[in-house]
Design a protein around this motif. Structure first.
Motif, short mmCIF file in Angstrom:
data_model
loop_
_atom_site.label_atom_id
_atom_site.label_comp_id
_atom_site.label_asym_id
_atom_site.label_seq_id
_atom_site.Cartn_x
_atom_site.Cartn_y
_atom_site.Cartn_z
N ARG A 74 0.82 -1.21 0.00
CA ARG A 74 0.00 0.00 0.00
C ARG A 74 0.86 1.27 0.00
O ARG A 74 0.65 2.20 0.80
N VAL A 75 1.83 1.29 -0.90
CA VAL A 75 2.72 2.45 -0.99
C VAL A 75 1.95 3.66 -1.51
O VAL A 75 0.84 3.55 -2.03
N ASP A 76 2.56 4.82 -1.38
CA ASP A 76 1.93 6.07 -1.82
C ASP A 76 1.67 6.06 -3.32
O ASP A 76 2.39 5.41 -4.10
N ASP A 77 0.67 6.84 -3.71
CA ASP A 77 0.25 6.90 -5.12
C ASP A 77 1.38 7.21 -6.10
O ASP A 77 1.45 6.57 -7.16
N PRO A 78 2.27 8.16 -5.82
CA PRO A 78 3.34 8.43 -6.79
C PRO A 78 4.22 7.21 -7.07
O PRO A 78 4.67 6.99 -8.19
N ILE A 79 4.44 6.39 -6.05
CA ILE A 79 5.25 5.18 -6.24
C ILE A 79 4.49 4.19 -7.10
O ILE A 79 5.08 3.54 -7.98
N ILE A 80 3.19 4.06 -6.88
CA ILE A 80 2.38 3.17 -7.73
C ILE A 80 2.48 3.61 -9.19
O ILE A 80 2.69 2.78 -10.08
N ILE A 81 2.37 4.90 -9.43
CA ILE A 81 2.49 5.41 -10.81
C ILE A 81 3.87 5.08 -11.37
O ILE A 81 4.00 4.64 -12.52
N ALA A 82 4.91 5.27 -10.58
CA ALA A 82 6.27 4.98 -11.04
C ALA A 82 6.43 3.50 -11.40
O ALA A 82 7.02 3.16 -12.44
N VAL A 83 5.89 2.63 -10.59
CA VAL A 83 6.02 1.20 -10.86
C VAL A 83 5.18 0.81 -12.08
O VAL A 83 5.60 0.00 -12.90
N ILE A 84 4.00 1.40 -12.21
CA ILE A 84 3.18 1.16 -13.41
C ILE A 84 3.95 1.58 -14.65
O ILE A 84 3.96 0.87 -15.67
N ARG A 85 4.62 2.71 -14.58
CA ARG A 85 5.42 3.17 -15.72
C ARG A 85 6.54 2.17 -16.03
O ARG A 85 6.89 1.96 -17.18
N SER A 86 7.09 1.57 -15.00
CA SER A 86 8.11 0.55 -15.20
C SER A 86 7.53 -0.66 -15.93
O SER A 86 8.16 -1.20 -16.85
N VAL A 87 6.35 -1.08 -15.52
CA VAL A 87 5.68 -2.20 -16.19
C VAL A 87 5.42 -1.85 -17.65
O VAL A 87 5.74 -2.63 -18.55
N LYS A 88 4.84 -0.68 -17.88
CA LYS A 88 4.53 -0.28 -19.25
C LYS A 88 5.78 -0.17 -20.11
O LYS A 88 5.78 -0.57 -21.27
N GLY A 89 6.84 0.36 -19.54
CA GLY A 89 8.09 0.46 -20.28
C GLY A 89 8.69 -0.90 -20.60
O GLY A 89 9.28 -1.10 -21.66
N SER A 90 8.52 -1.83 -19.69
CA SER A 90 9.11 -3.16 -19.88
C SER A 90 8.46 -3.94 -21.02
O SER A 90 9.10 -4.79 -21.63
N VAL A 91 7.20 -3.65 -21.30
CA VAL A 91 6.49 -4.40 -22.35
C VAL A 91 6.39 -3.63 -23.66
O VAL A 91 5.79 -4.13 -24.61
N ARG A 92 6.97 -2.46 -23.71
CA ARG A 92 6.85 -1.62 -24.91
C ARG A 92 7.15 -2.39 -26.19
O ARG A 92 6.41 -2.32 -27.14
N GLY A 93 8.22 -3.15 -26.21
CA GLY A 93 8.61 -3.86 -27.42
C GLY A 93 7.91 -5.18 -27.65
O GLY A 93 8.03 -5.77 -28.72
N VAL A 94 7.17 -5.66 -26.65
CA VAL A 94 6.52 -6.97 -26.77
C VAL A 94 5.01 -6.92 -26.55
O VAL A 94 4.36 -7.96 -26.50
#
Length: 110
Positions: A74-94
């Motif tokens: 249950r981390v703060d919202d900005p961290i959730i957004i940062a991790v979501i961006r990491s997920v989205k970036g990781s799948v960009r090519g696939v």
């Protein structure tokens, strides 16, 4: 020990950017969508993950694990957004190789 959301290098300006992004969204809905993605892919038996193409598996496993941990903690919202961006970036090519339901969940995340 696998990487954690704590391993993201986020400076004050990054956190400001992610906080502004979080403020533009219904974060309960974002967390719900992120949880749906984690629950879809990271099943207890890993059957869904194992059925994904290898390129998708290798791209998404670590970031999704980080997202799962961040949601559980249950981390703060900005961290959730940062991790979501990491997920989205990781799948960009696939992303095109992801099953439709998984792809839709990813595309609908901020």
């Amino acid at each position: 020990m696998p990487p954690s959301y704590n391993s993201l290098s986020l400076g004050p300006s990054d956190l400001e950017t992610y906080a502004a992004e979080a403020a533009r969204h219904d974060m309960d809905a974002v967390r719900g969508a992120a949880t749906a993605l984690v629950d879809l892919v990271l099943t207890d038996d890993y059957a869904y993950m194992d059925a994904l193409p290898i390129a998708v598996q290798t791209s998404v496993l670590t970031p999704l694990g980080m997202l799962s941990d961040a949601l559980d903690d249950r981390v703060d919202d900005p961290i959730i957004i940062a991790v979501i961006r990491s997920v989205k970036g990781s799948v960009r090519g696939v992303l095109a190789q992801c099953p439709p339901e998984m792809r839709e969940l990813i595309e609908n995340l901020p």
